[in-house]
Motif scaffolding. Structure first.
Motif, mmCIF file in Angstrom:
data_model
loop_
_atom_site.group_PDB
_atom_site.id
_atom_site.type_symbol
_atom_site.label_atom_id
_atom_site.label_comp_id
_atom_site.label_asym_id
_atom_site.label_seq_id
_atom_site.Cartn_x
_atom_site.Cartn_y
_atom_site.Cartn_z
ATOM 1 N N GLU B 59 0.799 -1.212 0.000
ATOM 2 C CA GLU B 59 0.000 0.000 0.000
ATOM 3 C C GLU B 59 0.843 1.279 0.000
ATOM 4 O O GLU B 59 0.463 2.297 -0.563
ATOM 5 C CB GLU B 59 -0.886 -0.112 1.254
ATOM 6 C CG GLU B 59 -1.428 1.136 1.819
ATOM 7 C CD GLU B 59 -2.876 1.351 1.413
ATOM 8 O OE1 GLU B 59 -3.648 1.744 2.269
ATOM 9 O OE2 GLU B 59 -3.212 1.135 0.251
ATOM 10 N N ASN B 61 3.111 4.541 1.906
ATOM 11 C CA ASN B 61 2.858 5.540 2.947
ATOM 12 C C ASN B 61 1.856 6.594 2.471
ATOM 13 O O ASN B 61 1.725 6.845 1.277
ATOM 14 C CB ASN B 61 4.167 6.242 3.321
ATOM 15 C CG ASN B 61 5.105 5.316 4.064
ATOM 16 O OD1 ASN B 61 4.672 4.469 4.842
ATOM 17 N ND2 ASN B 61 6.397 5.473 3.827
ATOM 18 N N PRO B 62 1.180 7.265 3.438
ATOM 19 C CA PRO B 62 0.286 8.367 3.059
ATOM 20 C C PRO B 62 1.083 9.564 2.534
ATOM 21 O O PRO B 62 2.208 9.784 2.966
ATOM 22 C CB PRO B 62 -0.428 8.730 4.372
ATOM 23 C CG PRO B 62 0.448 8.221 5.457
ATOM 24 C CD PRO B 62 1.202 7.050 4.898
ATOM 25 N N PRO B 63 0.498 10.344 1.595
ATOM 26 C CA PRO B 63 1.193 11.532 1.108
ATOM 27 C C PRO B 63 1.145 12.650 2.144
ATOM 28 O O PRO B 63 0.336 12.568 3.063
ATOM 29 C CB PRO B 63 0.386 11.906 -0.141
ATOM 30 C CG PRO B 63 -0.963 11.316 0.044
ATOM 31 C CD PRO B 63 -0.799 10.126 0.928
ATOM 32 N N ARG B 65 4.560 12.400 -0.036
ATOM 33 C CA ARG B 65 5.625 11.406 -0.071
ATOM 34 C C ARG B 65 6.954 11.967 -0.535
ATOM 35 O O ARG B 65 7.969 11.262 -0.500
ATOM 36 C CB ARG B 65 5.223 10.276 -1.023
ATOM 37 C CG ARG B 65 4.106 9.400 -0.516
ATOM 38 C CD ARG B 65 3.764 8.363 -1.555
ATOM 39 N NE ARG B 65 2.867 7.341 -1.016
ATOM 40 C CZ ARG B 65 2.522 6.259 -1.703
ATOM 41 N NH1 ARG B 65 2.978 6.086 -2.929
ATOM 42 N NH2 ARG B 65 1.717 5.371 -1.159
ATOM 43 N N LEU B 66 6.941 13.172 -1.059
ATOM 44 C CA LEU B 66 8.157 13.765 -1.609
ATOM 45 C C LEU B 66 8.328 15.173 -1.078
ATOM 46 O O LEU B 66 7.349 15.889 -0.903
ATOM 47 C CB LEU B 66 8.071 13.886 -3.138
ATOM 48 C CG LEU B 66 7.933 12.648 -3.992
ATOM 49 C CD1 LEU B 66 7.774 13.066 -5.450
ATOM 50 C CD2 LEU B 66 9.133 11.743 -3.836
ATOM 51 N N VAL B 67 9.558 15.571 -0.850
ATOM 52 C CA VAL B 67 9.847 16.979 -0.619
ATOM 53 C C VAL B 67 11.216 17.286 -1.219
ATOM 54 O O VAL B 67 12.170 16.525 -1.061
ATOM 55 C CB VAL B 67 9.746 17.364 0.877
ATOM 56 C CG1 VAL B 67 10.592 16.484 1.756
ATOM 57 C CG2 VAL B 67 10.142 18.819 1.097
ATOM 58 N N ILE B 77 8.135 6.925 0.119
ATOM 59 C CA ILE B 77 7.123 6.207 -0.654
ATOM 60 C C ILE B 77 6.598 5.024 0.167
ATOM 61 O O ILE B 77 5.403 4.758 0.178
ATOM 62 C CB ILE B 77 7.724 5.685 -1.990
ATOM 63 C CG1 ILE B 77 8.446 6.796 -2.756
ATOM 64 C CG2 ILE B 77 6.646 5.019 -2.842
ATOM 65 C CD1 ILE B 77 7.638 7.966 -3.199
ATOM 66 N N GLN B 80 5.516 1.157 -2.069
ATOM 67 C CA GLN B 80 4.270 0.761 -2.724
ATOM 68 C C GLN B 80 4.608 0.076 -4.037
ATOM 69 O O GLN B 80 5.511 0.501 -4.753
ATOM 70 C CB GLN B 80 3.386 1.977 -3.015
ATOM 71 C CG GLN B 80 2.052 1.592 -3.649
ATOM 72 C CD GLN B 80 1.135 2.783 -3.871
ATOM 73 O OE1 GLN B 80 1.471 3.910 -3.571
ATOM 74 N NE2 GLN B 80 -0.045 2.502 -4.392
#
Lengths: 261, 310
Positions: B59, B61-63, B65-67, B77, B80
């Protein structure tokens, strides 16, 4: 999908911190469909590192147009480009709007919040070409946030504007304006692009009225081509809810499939 | 008449695997490979390391997700992706048609899952090697993973090496006090090569909201920002291990890749660069070739481990 490293910025138009770029990029322009996006390199070095995803504002066989607002360092650097400069663009990417629900002779509502108006111009042109009747709802916090109103009207579209501060057009959220108009004319479909809270409110309205709707989602993107899994949104699937890549399955999703936080 | 430069020999021999050139794509940055087909000729790559595979679909991780950070990218991520059976049924048959080496990045929530993934993949054809992902910082609390201790590294590598019919590359974490100790543990346990570095455990904060910028709070930093750390670790490990080292961390150009070879890496993986330019890995191969030709280097392998410290 093309990587055009020699796209040429033909024309720049600006309104405060809003910019419209007309770009010679024939291979991308020929393939582009309303609702698709491009990944634009803003810097040759690593500051900033990533490309910026921007919705396609218009397209034809010569290239594409982009409309964006300076929202951070990337778009700020992009805004300083001048006519004649070269751009490095990948596109067209993603899945755009479905034109089918707005069949010939039928009305479609297009709701744009702020810079979310960007892809709706291209969509309105395509709908008109298909014989449908687009009505554009264009909202912002104030007059400065809806700079494209003249351009939309000059193109011959029916446009209704709203401002949160009441400085122009309907006073209130664009969603309230859409709801008011729904009592008068019920469209065949509602399309929207804008901030998440706006689209969430619009999703509730279209669901209440039993109208099909399509929303274009926005996210930071690592790659734009489905490789990094960074731009996900919660989407309802037949097999269950899950995190779905906006860049690959979207950015446009049917309203009923989008799960809002 | 122009003199045609002598072709540079780019072939790379890891002992257990011969590559057409020393450039592989890093796991997690190249999808399952096929996503990149519109942008480059996959056969021009030394190899493809596909996104990490677990037994079942994950599944993530929840967003958010990027910085993006200065010259870098923090991702969380959470691996997933499709499960191993779906990979074998839908993706592997297409990858098998390629001339380039396909390496599968193997994951597990525990040692048994790693073993299950390898047991399943051992029955499939068209895989050149496994990259044992003991170092993803995004799946357990505070970046916990087997690569943080020599003991857990040794035990897992030993078990998987004994169970598998294929060569094993162990991918190491930089989030340790002594990466040499961990690399030596992997070597003692029988790994055929080590790959380093995975991402650097990191975070970003939104000052106005005083919230972490990532849904997972912490994530893994990649990109040019980590290249100096990666070079140092590759040099340390390559100086002490007998097995080949595959270097990675912020490689954006052919020159970056060659620096890793000078530091002692036999091959490299290109990661975040593929997000910026989907064809980056092939451009890097070309740039390495041109540099070698311009410097009278007949074979790229001659660059490996040539750091002058005196």
């Amino acid at each position: 999908m093309t990587i055009d490293r020699n796209a040429r910025l033909r024309e720049v138009q600006s309104w405060g911190d809003h910019f419209r770029f007309v770009i010679d990029a024939p291979a991308i322009g020929r393939d582009a469909r309303p609702g698709q996006f491009v990944m634009v390199k803003v810097s040759e070095g690593s500051a900033p590192l990533l490309r910026r995803p921007l919705g396609i504002h218009d397209a034809d066989a010569t290239g594409i147009e982009l409309f964006f607002r300076v929202a951070g360092r990337g778009t700020e650097i992009l805004s300083r480009k001048r006519a004649g400069e070269r751009l490095d663009i990948i596109g067209p990417l993603g899945r755009g709007f479905t034109l089918a629900p707005a069949a010939k002779g039928r009305t479609a509502y297009l709701a744009g919040g702020g810079r979310g108006i960007a892809p709706l111009y291209f969509l309105a042109r395509a709908l008109t070409a298909a014989g449908a009747k687009p009505v554009i709802f264009y909202g912002g916090r104030g007059l400065a946030d809806i700079p494209l109103r003249d351009r939309l009207e000059k193109a011959g579209f029916e446009v209704q504007c709203s401002t949160d501060d009441g400085s122009f057009g309907f006073a209130g959220f664009v969603t309230a304006l859409v709801e008011k108009e729904l009592a008068r004319v019920k469209p065949a479909v509602v399309y929207a692009c804008g901030p998440d809270p706006m689209m969430k409110a619009l999703a509730a309205i279209t669901a209440k009225h039993g109208l099909p709707a399509e929303f274009s989602l926005e996210s930071i993107m690592g790659c734009g081509i489905g490789a990094c899994w960074g731009c996900v949104h919660r989407i309802r699937n037949e097999g269950g809810d899950g995190w779905v890549k906006i860049c690959e399955e979207g950015p446009v999703f049917p309203g009923e499939r989008i799960l809002w936080p | 008449m122009a003199v045609t430069p002598k072709p540079v020999d780019l072939t790379t021999d890891l002992g257990f695997l011969k590559l057409r050139n020393p450039v592989l794509t890093a796991s997690g940055t190249f999808g399952y490979g096929l996503e990149f087909e519109p942008y480059l000729d996959l056969d021009k790559l030394g190899g493809i390391v596909v996104k990490g595979l677990y037994d079942k679909a994950r599944e993530g991780n929840p967003p958010p997700r990027l910085v993006e950070t200065p010259s870098g990218l923090i991702n969380a991520i959470g691996l997933q992706g499709v499960g191993v059976e779906s990979f074998a049924a839908k993706i592997l048959p297409k990858l098998r048609q390629l001339k380039t080496a396909v390496i599968v990045n193997v994951c597990g929530a525990d040692d048994d899952e790693y073993a299950a993934v390898v047991e399943f993949l051992d029955k499939q054809e068209g895989i050149a090697a496994y990259e044992l992902n003991i170092s993803c910082p995004n799946v357990k609390k505070e970046g916990a993973c087997p690569a943080l201790s020599p003991r857990t590294t040794f035990d897992l590598v030993k078990r998987i090496k004994a169970a598998s019919r294929r060569p094993l590359i162990t991918k190491l974490s930089p989030n340790v006090t002594s990466i040499v100790e961990i690399a030596q543990a992997a070597e003692e346990a029988g790994t055929d090569a080590v790959a380093l570095i995975n991402t650097v455990l990191a975070m970003a904060i939104d000052l106005e909201t005083r919230r972490p910028k990532l849904g997972n709070v912490y994530g893994g930093l990649s990109g040019p920002a980590i290249k100096p750390i990666a070079l140092r670790m590759v040099h340390q490990v390559a100086s002490r291990l007998k097995v080949p080292v595959i270097g990675m961390g912020g490689i954006m150009t052919g020159a970056d890749a060659l620096e890793f070879l000078v530091a002692g890496a036999a091959a490299v993986e290109v990661g975040t660069a593929s997000f910026v330019d989907p064809d980056a890995a092939v451009r890097i191969v070309d740039e390495m070739e041109r540099w070698c030709a311009a410097h009278g280097v007949a074979a790229v392998r001659d660059v490996v481990g040539t750091l002058k410290t005196a």
